[in-house]
Design an enzyme around this catalytic site. Structure first.
Site, PDB file in Angstrom:
ATOM      1  CD  GLN A  13      27.467 -35.863 -16.520  1.00 24.31           C
ATOM      2  OE1 GLN A  13      26.557 -36.493 -15.958  1.00 24.31           O
ATOM      3  NE2 GLN A  13      27.335 -34.855 -17.521  1.00 24.31           N
ATOM      4  CG  LEU A  79      35.469 -29.649 -19.523  1.00 25.60           C
ATOM      5  CD1 LEU A  79      35.341 -31.239 -19.138  1.00 25.60           C
ATOM      6  CD2 LEU A  79      34.908 -29.528 -20.816  1.00 25.60           C
ATOM      7  CB  SER A 124      25.038 -24.844 -22.525  1.00 23.92           C
ATOM      8  OG  SER A 124      23.726 -25.328 -22.213  1.00 23.92           O
ATOM      9  CD  GLU A 126      19.305 -23.875 -20.084  1.00 24.23           C
ATOM     10  OE1 GLU A 126      18.925 -23.034 -19.722  1.00 24.23           O
ATOM     11  OE2 GLU A 126      18.483 -24.971 -20.267  1.00 24.23           O
ATOM     12  CE1 TYR A 148      25.656 -23.085 -17.158  1.00 26.84           C
ATOM     13  CE2 TYR A 148      23.992 -23.453 -18.604  1.00 26.84           C
ATOM     14  CZ  TYR A 148      25.067 -23.850 -18.294  1.00 26.84           C
ATOM     15  OH  TYR A 148      26.015 -24.741 -18.902  1.00 26.84           O
ATOM     16  CE  LYS A 152      28.310 -23.137 -19.516  1.00 30.29           C
ATOM     17  NZ  LYS A 152      29.825 -23.694 -19.735  1.00 30.29           N
ATOM     18  CB  ALA A 279      12.381 -17.237 -17.761  1.00 28.43           C
TER      19      ALA A 279
HETATM   20  P1  NAP Z   1      29.540 -30.051 -13.247  1.00 30.62           P
HETATM   21  O1  NAP Z   1      29.517 -31.479 -12.833  1.00 30.62           O
HETATM   22  O2  NAP Z   1      28.809 -28.986 -12.518  1.00 30.62           O
HETATM   23  O3  NAP Z   1      31.241 -29.597 -12.999  1.00 30.62           O
HETATM   24  C1  NAP Z   1      31.507 -28.310 -12.913  1.00 30.62           C
HETATM   25  C2  NAP Z   1      32.945 -28.434 -12.480  1.00 30.62           C
HETATM   26  O4  NAP Z   1      33.268 -26.945 -12.668  1.00 30.62           O
HETATM   27  C3  NAP Z   1      33.416 -28.782 -11.222  1.00 30.62           C
HETATM   28  O5  NAP Z   1      34.449 -29.740 -11.470  1.00 30.62           O
HETATM   29  C4  NAP Z   1      33.659 -27.595 -10.419  1.00 30.62           C
HETATM   30  O6  NAP Z   1      34.472 -27.921  -9.436  1.00 30.62           O
HETATM   31  C5  NAP Z   1      34.181 -26.754 -11.390  1.00 30.62           C
HETATM   32  N1  NAP Z   1      34.064 -25.442 -11.119  1.00 30.62           N
HETATM   33  C6  NAP Z   1      32.820 -24.492 -10.809  1.00 30.62           C
HETATM   34  N2  NAP Z   1      33.521 -23.353 -10.404  1.00 30.62           N
HETATM   35  C7  NAP Z   1      34.715 -23.265 -10.579  1.00 30.62           C
HETATM   36  C8  NAP Z   1      35.589 -22.088 -10.281  1.00 30.62           C
HETATM   37  N3  NAP Z   1      35.325 -21.032  -9.981  1.00 30.62           N
HETATM   38  N4  NAP Z   1      36.903 -22.161 -10.872  1.00 30.62           N
HETATM   39  C9  NAP Z   1      37.406 -23.708 -10.808  1.00 30.62           C
HETATM   40  N5  NAP Z   1      36.482 -24.676 -11.285  1.00 30.62           N
HETATM   41  C10 NAP Z   1      35.233 -24.302 -10.848  1.00 30.62           C
HETATM   42  O7  NAP Z   1      29.222 -29.565 -14.737  1.00 30.62           O
HETATM   43  P2  NAP Z   1      29.270 -30.777 -15.839  1.00 30.62           P
HETATM   44  O8  NAP Z   1      27.910 -31.370 -15.922  1.00 30.62           O
HETATM   45  O9  NAP Z   1      30.533 -31.803 -15.882  1.00 30.62           O
HETATM   46  O10 NAP Z   1      29.686 -29.740 -17.343  1.00 30.62           O
HETATM   47  C11 NAP Z   1      30.847 -29.451 -17.624  1.00 30.62           C
HETATM   48  C12 NAP Z   1      30.691 -28.068 -18.393  1.00 30.62           C
HETATM   49  O11 NAP Z   1      29.736 -28.403 -19.457  1.00 30.62           O
HETATM   50  C13 NAP Z   1      30.226 -27.002 -17.859  1.00 30.62           C
HETATM   51  O12 NAP Z   1      30.797 -25.915 -18.151  1.00 30.62           O
HETATM   52  C14 NAP Z   1      28.506 -26.831 -17.869  1.00 30.62           C
HETATM   53  O13 NAP Z   1      28.188 -25.587 -17.716  1.00 30.62           O
HETATM   54  C15 NAP Z   1      28.790 -27.394 -19.405  1.00 30.62           C
HETATM   55  N6  NAP Z   1      27.506 -28.038 -20.168  1.00 30.62           N
HETATM   56  C16 NAP Z   1      27.064 -29.088 -19.538  1.00 30.62           C
HETATM   57  C17 NAP Z   1      25.972 -29.989 -20.098  1.00 30.62           C
HETATM   58  C18 NAP Z   1      25.369 -31.038 -19.322  1.00 30.62           C
HETATM   59  O14 NAP Z   1      24.190 -31.485 -19.830  1.00 30.62           O
HETATM   60  N7  NAP Z   1      25.928 -31.444 -18.265  1.00 30.62           N
HETATM   61  C19 NAP Z   1      25.558 -29.406 -21.326  1.00 30.62           C
HETATM   62  C20 NAP Z   1      26.055 -28.260 -21.850  1.00 30.62           C
HETATM   63  C21 NAP Z   1      27.204 -27.525 -21.315  1.00 30.62           C
HETATM   64  P3  NAP Z   1      34.022 -28.434  -7.788  1.00 30.62           P
HETATM   65  O15 NAP Z   1      34.077 -29.709  -7.747  1.00 30.62           O
HETATM   66  O16 NAP Z   1      35.145 -27.598  -6.938  1.00 30.62           O
HETATM   67  O17 NAP Z   1      32.628 -27.713  -7.568  1.00 30.62           O
HETATM   68  O1  G4F Z   2      18.365 -31.199 -15.193  1.00 30.91           O
HETATM   69  P1  G4F Z   2      18.037 -29.681 -15.268  1.00 30.91           P
HETATM   70  O2  G4F Z   2      18.257 -29.079 -14.273  1.00 30.91           O
HETATM   71  O3  G4F Z   2      19.012 -29.145 -16.432  1.00 30.91           O
HETATM   72  P2  G4F Z   2      19.085 -27.957 -17.454  1.00 30.91           P
HETATM   73  O4  G4F Z   2      18.447 -26.742 -16.803  1.00 30.91           O
HETATM   74  O5  G4F Z   2      18.570 -28.242 -18.862  1.00 30.91           O
HETATM   75  O6  G4F Z   2      20.577 -27.524 -17.637  1.00 30.91           O
HETATM   76  C1  G4F Z   2      21.423 -28.633 -17.708  1.00 30.91           C
HETATM   77  O7  G4F Z   2      21.774 -28.773 -19.224  1.00 30.91           O
HETATM   78  C2  G4F Z   2      22.178 -27.636 -20.204  1.00 30.91           C
HETATM   79  C3  G4F Z   2      22.392 -27.985 -21.378  1.00 30.91           C
HETATM   80  O8  G4F Z   2      20.953 -27.545 -21.969  1.00 30.91           O
HETATM   81  C4  G4F Z   2      23.538 -27.428 -19.480  1.00 30.91           C
HETATM   82  F1  G4F Z   2      24.172 -26.396 -19.954  1.00 30.91           F
HETATM   83  C5  G4F Z   2      23.428 -27.098 -17.810  1.00 30.91           C
HETATM   84  O9  G4F Z   2      24.725 -26.687 -17.189  1.00 30.91           O
HETATM   85  C6  G4F Z   2      22.804 -28.005 -17.170  1.00 30.91           C
HETATM   86  O10 G4F Z   2      23.365 -29.158 -17.222  1.00 30.91           O
HETATM   87  O11 G4F Z   2      16.599 -29.306 -15.797  1.00 30.91           O
HETATM   88  C7  G4F Z   2      16.106 -29.852 -17.008  1.00 30.91           C
HETATM   89  C8  G4F Z   2      14.658 -29.525 -17.088  1.00 30.91           C
HETATM   90  C9  G4F Z   2      14.197 -28.010 -16.741  1.00 30.91           C
HETATM   91  O12 G4F Z   2      13.267 -27.826 -17.735  1.00 30.91           O
HETATM   92  C10 G4F Z   2      13.579 -28.134 -15.611  1.00 30.91           C
HETATM   93  O13 G4F Z   2      12.739 -26.989 -15.321  1.00 30.91           O
HETATM   94  O14 G4F Z   2      13.887 -30.156 -16.039  1.00 30.91           O
HETATM   95  C11 G4F Z   2      13.027 -29.415 -15.211  1.00 30.91           C
HETATM   96  N1  G4F Z   2      12.825 -30.045 -14.056  1.00 30.91           N
HETATM   97  C12 G4F Z   2      11.543 -30.224 -13.579  1.00 30.91           C
HETATM   98  N2  G4F Z   2      11.542 -30.548 -12.299  1.00 30.91           N
HETATM   99  C13 G4F Z   2      13.711 -30.028 -12.918  1.00 30.91           C
HETATM  100  C14 G4F Z   2      13.026 -30.318 -11.900  1.00 30.91           C
HETATM  101  N3  G4F Z   2      15.048 -29.561 -13.188  1.00 30.91           N
HETATM  102  C15 G4F Z   2      15.630 -29.901 -11.917  1.00 30.91           C
HETATM  103  N4  G4F Z   2      16.853 -29.712 -11.658  1.00 30.91           N
HETATM  104  N5  G4F Z   2      14.709 -30.249 -10.657  1.00 30.91           N
HETATM  105  C16 G4F Z   2      13.526 -30.538 -10.766  1.00 30.91           C
HETATM  106  O15 G4F Z   2      12.904 -31.062  -9.538  1.00 30.91           O
END
Ligand code: NAP
Ligand code: G4F
Length: 323
Positions: A13, A79, A124, A126, A148, A152, A279
């Site tokens: 994303q 990322l 994150s 998290e 996770y 992080k 958790a």
């Molecule tokens: P995402 O959509 O799950 O994308 C993850 C990316 O990492 C994909 O391009 C995936 O490639 C690549 N990847 C996974 N394992 C890898 C490996 N071993 N080597 C090389 N590439 C690998 O995540 P996102 O939502 O864009 O988030 C981007 C970053 O921000 C992540 O580090 C996430 O933990 C962090 N983050 C996200 C949020 C959020 O709310 N979105 C918040 C805080 C932090 P493939 O396409 O090949 O799977």
């Molecule tokens: O959308 P989630 O899976 O995101 P979560 O666990 O907060 O993590 C995301 O945000 C993080 C930043 O704080 C990133 F670092 C991480 O990579 C990822 O992008 O769940 C959000 C909340 C949780 O509390 C979960 O228990 O939604 C609750 N939830 C309730 N029902 C659910 C569901 N989550 C998921 N995925 N699926 C459900 O059916």
């Protein structure tokens, strides 16, 4: 000469939005991708001719060094990660290898090949987990609640450590949840907007969710990639919280999405105990005043507008693809 950026996780994303953002600013964009038997380029297919893809994996330091050598980046955005929290309980060691130790590998590769590059680490909210204060700032102690989150925390501190040990320009962005039309279908926001669209169109009758009481500070992904870039443009490297400052329950998220398609969510949603986490992170809300003050960053899209865009995109996708 155009600046050069290397993005790991470009197929994800955030990687796809960041690549677009940097192209619009005249950057030459390189993206690292890992080999797969099917391609995962859906999110970048519209810009694929304007970027250069390099093969590499966070597990393989040699491939990281090669990607840096070939791209000679001014800026590196790390990322890539195993980013789905529930998978981190199922695959804790792999999550640590990607999401924690992978950051060391990339920093080591950068230190050896291009130590003057600027480095962004995707940290994150998290990491705050069982929160020690509210709202959470750059100074709030971490208490992660999943493999996770623990990984992080390592990624964050190793970034800070390489800045302090070797003088690298390395920043850690502590981003709260951010969503979009490109969010993976397994995350709760997209699962809900996709579910509401499918139920509205008669393609599904029920939606199973986990904890409806969890609270998150949800923002819009394109706003958040701008914050990443701003961090690397500042004169000194530092760490920043990026958040909206508003928290909502999953229940509120569901209500907004179903209201958007004119449905009462309570008639369609079931709670499945299998989706409750071992958790939970109960409530997150960030204080981004440092990013606002130092970087001039602020979010531009409201929660309601974001959920509306996501529902509309899911409706359009199903309508386009036919029955
Ligand atoms: P995402 O959509 O799950 O994308 C993850 C990316 O990492 C994909 O391009 C995936 O490639 C690549 N990847 C996974 N394992 C890898 C490996 N071993 N080597 C090389 N590439 C690998 O995540 P996102 O939502 O864009 O988030 C981007 C970053 O921000 C992540 O580090 C996430 O933990 C962090 N983050 C996200 C949020 C959020 O709310 N979105 C918040 C805080 C932090 P493939 O396409 O090949 O799977
Ligand atoms: O959308 P989630 O899976 O995101 P979560 O666990 O907060 O993590 C995301 O945000 C993080 C930043 O704080 C990133 F670092 C991480 O990579 C990822 O992008 O769940 C959000 C909340 C949780 O509390 C979960 O228990 O939604 C609750 N939830 C309730 N029902 C659910 C569901 N989550 C998921 N995925 N699926 C459900 O059916």
């Amino acid at each position: 000469m155009a600046k050069r950026a290397l993005i790991t996780g470009i197929t994800g994303q955030d990687g796809s939005y960041l690549a677009e953002f940097l192209l619009n600013r005249g950057y030459e964009v390189f993206g690292m991708t890992r080999r797969s038997s099917t391609n995962s380029f859906d999110r970048i297919s519209h810009i694929i001719d304007r970027i250069t893809l390099l093969s590499g994996d966070l597990l393989d330091e040699h491939s990281l060094a090669t990607a840096i050598r070939e791209s000679q980046p001014d800026e590196i955005y790390n990322l890539a990660a195993q980013s789905f929290v529930p998978t981190s309980w199922a695959q804790p060691v792999l999550t640590a290898e990607f999401t924690a130790v992978g950051v060391s590998r990339l920093l080591e590769a950068m230190r050896a090949v291009k130590p003057d590059a600027r480095f962004y680490q995707a940290s994150s909210s998290e990491m705050f987990g069982k929160v020690q204060e509210t709202p959470q700032t750059e100074r709030t102690p971490f208490y992660p609640r999943s493999p996770y989150g623990v990984s992080k925390v390592f990624g964050h501190w190793i970034t800070v450590n390489y800045r302090e040990s070797y003088g690298l320009f390395a920043c850690s962005g502590i981003l709260f949840n951010h969503e979009s039309e490109r969010r993976g279908l397994e995350f709760v926001s997209r699962k809900v907007t996709d579910g509401a669209a499918r139920i509205k169109l008669g393609r599904a009758t029920r939606l199973a969710l986990g904890n409806l009481d969890a609270q998150r500070d949800w923002g819009y992904a394109p706003d958040y990639v701008r914050a990443m870039w701003l961090m690397l443009q500042h004169e000194t490297p530092d760490d920043y919280v990026v958040a909206t400052g508003v928290t909502r329950t999953v229940r509120e998220l569901v209500a907004v999405a179903f209201e958007h398609v004119g449905l009462n969510w309570e008639k369609y949603v079931d709670v499945d105990p299998k989706l409750i986490r071992p958790a939970e992170v109960d409530v997150l809300v960030g204080d981004a005043s440092k990013a606002r003050r130092v970087l001039g960053w602020q979010p531009t899209v409201s929660f309601e507008a974001m959920i509306g865009k996501m529902v509309e995109a899911d409706l359009a996708r199903y309508t386009r693809n036919g029955p």
